[in-house]
Design a protein around this motif. Sequence first.
Motif, PDB file in Angstrom:
ATOM      1  N   ILE A   1      -8.038 -11.038   1.058  1.00 27.14           N
ATOM      2  CA  ILE A   1      -7.642 -10.453  -0.227  1.00 27.14           C
ATOM      3  C   ILE A   1      -8.479  -9.223  -0.562  1.00 27.14           C
ATOM      4  O   ILE A   1      -7.983  -8.271  -1.160  1.00 27.14           O
ATOM      5  N   LEU A   2      -9.747  -9.208  -0.157  1.00 25.17           N
ATOM      6  CA  LEU A   2     -10.586  -8.030  -0.417  1.00 25.17           C
ATOM      7  C   LEU A   2     -10.092  -6.827   0.384  1.00 25.17           C
ATOM      8  O   LEU A   2     -10.134  -5.696  -0.107  1.00 25.17           O
ATOM      9  N   GLY A   3      -9.610  -7.060   1.585  1.00 23.07           N
ATOM     10  CA  GLY A   3      -9.014  -5.979   2.367  1.00 23.07           C
ATOM     11  C   GLY A   3      -7.753  -5.457   1.705  1.00 23.07           C
ATOM     12  O   GLY A   3      -7.502  -4.247   1.680  1.00 23.07           O
ATOM     13  N   TYR A   4      -6.976  -6.370   1.154  1.00 16.54           N
ATOM     14  CA  TYR A   4      -5.753  -5.987   0.444  1.00 16.54           C
ATOM     15  C   TYR A   4      -6.079  -5.136  -0.789  1.00 16.54           C
ATOM     16  O   TYR A   4      -5.509  -4.065  -0.998  1.00 16.54           O
ATOM     17  N   LEU A   5      -7.019  -5.605  -1.584  1.00 18.80           N
ATOM     18  CA  LEU A   5      -7.418  -4.860  -2.787  1.00 18.80           C
ATOM     19  C   LEU A   5      -8.051  -3.520  -2.432  1.00 18.80           C
ATOM     20  O   LEU A   5      -7.834  -2.523  -3.130  1.00 18.80           O
ATOM     21  N   THR A   6      -8.804  -3.489  -1.338  1.00 18.19           N
ATOM     22  CA  THR A   6      -9.399  -2.235  -0.873  1.00 18.19           C
ATOM     23  C   THR A   6      -8.316  -1.243  -0.484  1.00 18.19           C
ATOM     24  O   THR A   6      -8.402  -0.053  -0.797  1.00 18.19           O
ATOM     25  N   GLY A   7      -7.280  -1.723   0.182  1.00 20.08           N
ATOM     26  CA  GLY A   7      -6.164  -0.848   0.560  1.00 20.08           C
ATOM     27  C   GLY A   7      -5.455  -0.271  -0.652  1.00 20.08           C
ATOM     28  O   GLY A   7      -5.131   0.921  -0.701  1.00 20.08           O
ATOM     29  N   LEU A   8      -5.206  -1.110  -1.655  1.00 19.36           N
ATOM     30  CA  LEU A   8      -4.578  -0.607  -2.888  1.00 19.36           C
ATOM     31  C   LEU A   8      -5.474   0.425  -3.570  1.00 19.36           C
ATOM     32  O   LEU A   8      -5.004   1.465  -4.042  1.00 19.36           O
ATOM     33  N   PHE A   9      -6.764   0.118  -3.621  1.00 22.72           N
ATOM     34  CA  PHE A   9      -7.706   1.073  -4.218  1.00 22.72           C
ATOM     35  C   PHE A   9      -7.696   2.393  -3.454  1.00 22.72           C
ATOM     36  O   PHE A   9      -7.700   3.472  -4.051  1.00 22.72           O
ATOM     37  N   PHE A  10      -7.675   2.309  -2.121  1.00 23.64           N
ATOM     38  CA  PHE A  10      -7.683   3.521  -1.308  1.00 23.64           C
ATOM     39  C   PHE A  10      -6.474   4.391  -1.611  1.00 23.64           C
ATOM     40  O   PHE A  10      -6.609   5.609  -1.796  1.00 23.64           O
TER      41      PHE A  10
ATOM     42  N   PHE B   1       0.840  -1.209   0.000  1.00 23.35           N
ATOM     43  CA  PHE B   1       0.000   0.000   0.000  1.00 23.35           C
ATOM     44  C   PHE B   1       0.864   1.244   0.000  1.00 23.35           C
ATOM     45  O   PHE B   1       0.619   2.200  -0.726  1.00 23.35           O
ATOM     46  N   TYR B   2       1.870   1.221   0.852  1.00 19.76           N
ATOM     47  CA  TYR B   2       2.654   2.436   1.069  1.00 19.76           C
ATOM     48  C   TYR B   2       3.683   2.664  -0.036  1.00 19.76           C
ATOM     49  O   TYR B   2       3.927   3.804  -0.407  1.00 19.76           O
ATOM     50  N   TRP B   3       4.261   1.595  -0.566  1.00 20.54           N
ATOM     51  CA  TRP B   3       5.129   1.777  -1.738  1.00 20.54           C
ATOM     52  C   TRP B   3       4.323   2.353  -2.898  1.00 20.54           C
ATOM     53  O   TRP B   3       4.746   3.304  -3.553  1.00 20.54           O
ATOM     54  N   PHE B   4       3.176   1.759  -3.137  1.00 18.45           N
ATOM     55  CA  PHE B   4       2.308   2.260  -4.209  1.00 18.45           C
ATOM     56  C   PHE B   4       1.864   3.691  -3.908  1.00 18.45           C
ATOM     57  O   PHE B   4       1.882   4.550  -4.784  1.00 18.45           O
ATOM     58  N   GLY B   5       1.471   3.937  -2.660  1.00 18.94           N
ATOM     59  CA  GLY B   5       1.021   5.271  -2.263  1.00 18.94           C
ATOM     60  C   GLY B   5       2.089   6.326  -2.458  1.00 18.94           C
ATOM     61  O   GLY B   5       1.818   7.430  -2.937  1.00 18.94           O
ATOM     62  N   VAL B   6       3.336   6.008  -2.104  1.00 18.56           N
ATOM     63  CA  VAL B   6       4.436   6.951  -2.290  1.00 18.56           C
ATOM     64  C   VAL B   6       4.658   7.226  -3.778  1.00 18.56           C
ATOM     65  O   VAL B   6       4.775   8.377  -4.208  1.00 18.56           O
ATOM     66  N   ALA B   7       4.698   6.178  -4.580  1.00 18.41           N
ATOM     67  CA  ALA B   7       4.941   6.348  -6.022  1.00 18.41           C
ATOM     68  C   ALA B   7       3.817   7.141  -6.686  1.00 18.41           C
ATOM     69  O   ALA B   7       4.064   8.096  -7.434  1.00 18.41           O
ATOM     70  N   TRP B   8       2.571   6.773  -6.417  1.00 23.69           N
ATOM     71  CA  TRP B   8       1.416   7.416  -7.043  1.00 23.69           C
ATOM     72  C   TRP B   8       1.265   8.863  -6.590  1.00 23.69           C
ATOM     73  O   TRP B   8       1.044   9.764  -7.391  1.00 23.69           O
ATOM     74  N   THR B   9       1.404   9.090  -5.279  1.00 18.52           N
ATOM     75  CA  THR B   9       1.277  10.452  -4.759  1.00 18.52           C
ATOM     76  C   THR B   9       2.406  11.324  -5.277  1.00 18.52           C
ATOM     77  O   THR B   9       2.187  12.492  -5.625  1.00 18.52           O
ATOM     78  N   SER B  10       3.617  10.782  -5.362  1.00 26.48           N
ATOM     79  CA  SER B  10       4.753  11.543  -5.904  1.00 26.48           C
ATOM     80  C   SER B  10       4.493  11.942  -7.351  1.00 26.48           C
ATOM     81  O   SER B  10       4.742  13.080  -7.744  1.00 26.48           O
ATOM     82  N   PHE B  11       3.975  10.999  -8.127  1.00 30.03           N
ATOM     83  CA  PHE B  11       3.659  11.293  -9.523  1.00 30.03           C
ATOM     84  C   PHE B  11       2.630  12.415  -9.624  1.00 30.03           C
ATOM     85  O   PHE B  11       2.832  13.390 -10.358  1.00 30.03           O
ATOM     86  N   LEU B  12       1.540  12.283  -8.876  1.00 32.20           N
ATOM     87  CA  LEU B  12       0.506  13.322  -8.912  1.00 32.20           C
ATOM     88  C   LEU B  12       1.044  14.660  -8.409  1.00 32.20           C
ATOM     89  O   LEU B  12       0.711  15.717  -8.961  1.00 32.20           O
ATOM     90  N   LEU B  13       1.868  14.623  -7.378  1.00 30.07           N
ATOM     91  CA  LEU B  13       2.441  15.845  -6.835  1.00 30.07           C
ATOM     92  C   LEU B  13       3.327  16.539  -7.861  1.00 30.07           C
ATOM     93  O   LEU B  13       3.223  17.756  -8.069  1.00 30.07           O
TER      94      LEU B  13
END
Length: 179
Positions: A77-86, A12-24
């Motif tokens: 797995i649904l919690g995992y996918l929900t976290g990625l979506f979030f 979640f957090y690796w993806f969050g850092v990469a995605w947020t950095s891109f948007l930023l």
Amino acid sequence: KWTVPQRFFLHFYWFGVAWTSFLLVITWNYASKTAPLHRYKVWVSVFLLLLMETHVLRRLYETIYVLNYSPSARMHILGYLTGLFFYAAAPLSLCHFCAFKALNFAVDEGSLRRRDREQREEYAIPRGDWFELVSSPHYTAEMLIYAGLLIASGATDYIMWLLLLFVVSWASPWKLVWF
């Protein structure tokens, strides 16, 4: 049955850092070049994305260095996918009104085609800057990358020499004679 290790929170957090950095980056670039400071809505998005970036970096740090997940800890797995979506949706929601404008702006800035004139359908060779010295920057960069890898390997491995030779021969202008 449908579970993943709880340590996958790290994703979640690796993806969050990469995605947020891109948007930023694209929103900041868009704001700095198109939005004066009195049009503060875009700049508010930049500020919010900075806060989100701080949050996901903190969570990434905690997950790597502070938390100690039990090897038996699992999440559905649904919690995992929900976290990625979030972590995809939350940063996007902070700049939703300008994200596509910022992305289009970034793509247009990186384009070799001029947007201020009528676009031609046929290909035109770029001119100016490094294009006056190098006819094919892409292939030149490829050759430099593999030459760098050869040097970094100590230049003693014949496989690296063959790799460089292949790239140079493939990227050279005389390859047109072969085909």
